[in-house]
Design an enzyme around this catalytic site. Structure first.
Site, PDB file in Angstrom:
ATOM      1  N   ASN A   9       0.842  -1.213   0.000  1.00 39.96           N
ATOM      2  CA  ASN A   9       0.000   0.000   0.000  1.00 39.96           C
ATOM      3  C   ASN A   9       0.869   1.252   0.000  1.00 39.96           C
ATOM      4  O   ASN A   9       0.546   2.247  -0.657  1.00 39.96           O
ATOM      5  CB  ASN A   9      -0.952  -0.001   1.202  1.00 39.96           C
ATOM      6  CG  ASN A   9      -2.194  -0.827   0.924  1.00 39.96           C
ATOM      7  OD1 ASN A   9      -3.051  -0.416   0.147  1.00 39.96           O
ATOM      8  ND2 ASN A   9      -2.268  -2.012   1.517  1.00 39.96           N
ATOM      9  N   MET A  85       1.303  -2.985  12.416  1.00 38.16           N
ATOM     10  CA  MET A  85       0.733  -4.040  13.244  1.00 38.16           C
ATOM     11  C   MET A  85       0.869  -3.756  14.743  1.00 38.16           C
ATOM     12  O   MET A  85       1.302  -4.619  15.512  1.00 38.16           O
ATOM     13  CB  MET A  85       1.395  -5.389  12.886  1.00 38.16           C
ATOM     14  CG  MET A  85       1.219  -5.794  11.437  1.00 38.16           C
ATOM     15  SD  MET A  85      -0.524  -5.876  10.926  1.00 38.16           S
ATOM     16  CE  MET A  85      -0.978  -7.418  11.714  1.00 38.16           C
ATOM     17  N   ARG A  86       0.518  -2.554  15.138  1.00 35.83           N
ATOM     18  CA  ARG A  86       0.450  -2.234  16.571  1.00 35.83           C
ATOM     19  C   ARG A  86      -0.930  -1.658  16.859  1.00 35.83           C
ATOM     20  O   ARG A  86      -1.417  -0.810  16.104  1.00 35.83           O
ATOM     21  CB  ARG A  86       1.502  -1.174  16.979  1.00 35.83           C
ATOM     22  CG  ARG A  86       2.940  -1.496  16.660  1.00 35.83           C
ATOM     23  CD  ARG A  86       3.427  -2.762  17.278  1.00 35.83           C
ATOM     24  NE  ARG A  86       3.366  -2.808  18.745  1.00 35.83           N
ATOM     25  CZ  ARG A  86       3.481  -3.929  19.451  1.00 35.83           C
ATOM     26  NH1 ARG A  86       3.627  -5.088  18.840  1.00 35.83           N
ATOM     27  NH2 ARG A  86       3.439  -3.890  20.764  1.00 35.83           N
ATOM     28  N   ASN A 102      -6.488   4.680   8.194  1.00 33.65           N
ATOM     29  CA  ASN A 102      -6.101   3.273   8.177  1.00 33.65           C
ATOM     30  C   ASN A 102      -6.790   2.594   7.009  1.00 33.65           C
ATOM     31  O   ASN A 102      -7.851   3.029   6.558  1.00 33.65           O
ATOM     32  CB  ASN A 102      -6.541   2.590   9.487  1.00 33.65           C
ATOM     33  CG  ASN A 102      -6.136   1.121   9.529  1.00 33.65           C
ATOM     34  OD1 ASN A 102      -5.010   0.766   9.172  1.00 33.65           O
ATOM     35  ND2 ASN A 102      -7.046   0.251   9.945  1.00 33.65           N
ATOM     36  N   HIS A 104      -8.223  -1.250   5.967  1.00 30.56           N
ATOM     37  CA  HIS A 104      -8.531  -2.564   6.530  1.00 30.56           C
ATOM     38  C   HIS A 104      -9.115  -3.441   5.426  1.00 30.56           C
ATOM     39  O   HIS A 104      -9.967  -2.979   4.658  1.00 30.56           O
ATOM     40  CB  HIS A 104      -9.537  -2.411   7.689  1.00 30.56           C
ATOM     41  CG  HIS A 104      -9.845  -3.713   8.346  1.00 30.56           C
ATOM     42  ND1 HIS A 104      -8.951  -4.348   9.176  1.00 30.56           N
ATOM     43  CD2 HIS A 104     -10.931  -4.531   8.265  1.00 30.56           C
ATOM     44  CE1 HIS A 104      -9.468  -5.491   9.589  1.00 30.56           C
ATOM     45  NE2 HIS A 104     -10.664  -5.624   9.051  1.00 30.56           N
TER      46      HIS A 104
END
Ligand code: GRF
Length: 207
Positions: A9, A85-86, A102, A104
């Site tokens: 991305n 990935m937090r 974000n 998803h």
């Protein structure tokens, strides 16, 4: 851009923002892992990069305070999470409220969390996709900016579905970033209003 992994991305956004007409400029790529593959894309494009490894901090708060300070020092106006990935604390989410995006890989609010494609296939949904949204404290929630939809095919595996959704992610994220950076998308209540009425929806040709 905040990443943890391969950065496809990120690559799509680097390509989109290299257009002279683009409203956004990627000023910094920050990874929480030194081995994040996406850092190579940043290097190839000559974009400044930095690593803030969460394991170097005593707790989430210390990690996030350093992360936020790093971004503020670099003059960052908008954060894009792309495979970061937090889980973010309410403190960080509030500090960057409506300045934090974000992506998803599901049609939110369905299938929050991990392993979305397997769960979508198991649930028998006919339509899958991706969502770009402003971030709120609850994981994978917040005002929706752009969604992309693809059909779930009878013989789809989680991998085959993921591949088609990812292709769409690479179109949806640049579209969402442009809408926000150009000021055409604004949070109104807990929904996003698109000023000029651009339909913030992409539907894959297979649908
Ligand atoms: C993407 O599927 C994105 O939707 C999810 O994490 C993955 C990141 O992939 N949040 P990449 O690192 O951008 O290739």
């Amino acid at each position: 851009m905040l990443i943890s992994g391969r950065g496809s991305n990120l690559q799509a956004l680097i390509r989109a923002t290299s257009d002279v007409e683009a409203s956004a400029e990627i000023a910094l790529v920050l990874a929480n892992r030194a081995d994040a593959g996406g850092l190579d894309h940043a290097a190839a494009a000559g974009i400044p990069q930095t690593v803030v490894d969460h394991r170097d901090y005593a707790d989430r708060e210390a990690f996030e305070r350093h992360l936020s300070a790093t971004l503020e020092a670099a003059g960052i106006e908008l954060i894009c999470l792309a495979g970061f990935m937090r889980v973010l604390s309410p403190w960080l989410v509030e500090r960057w409220r409506d300045r934090l995006l974000n992506i998803h890989p599901s049609l939110l609010p369905a299938f929050r969390g991990l392993d979305t494609h397997r769960r979508a296939i198991e649930a028998g949904v006919r339509l899958a996709g991706c969502t770009v949204h402003f971030v709120r404290a609850e994981v994978d929630s917040g005002p929706i900016i752009v969604q992309g939809a693809v059909p779930v095919l009878a013989d789809d595996t989680p991998d085959s579905l993921a591949t088609r959704v990812l292709d769409l992610e690479h179109r949806c994220y640049p579209m969402a970033l442009e809408l926000v950076a150009s000021g055409r998308a604004e949070v109104d209540g807990e929904r996003v209003r698109i000023d000029d009425g651009t339909p913030a929806l992409l539907i894959s040709p297979e649908a």
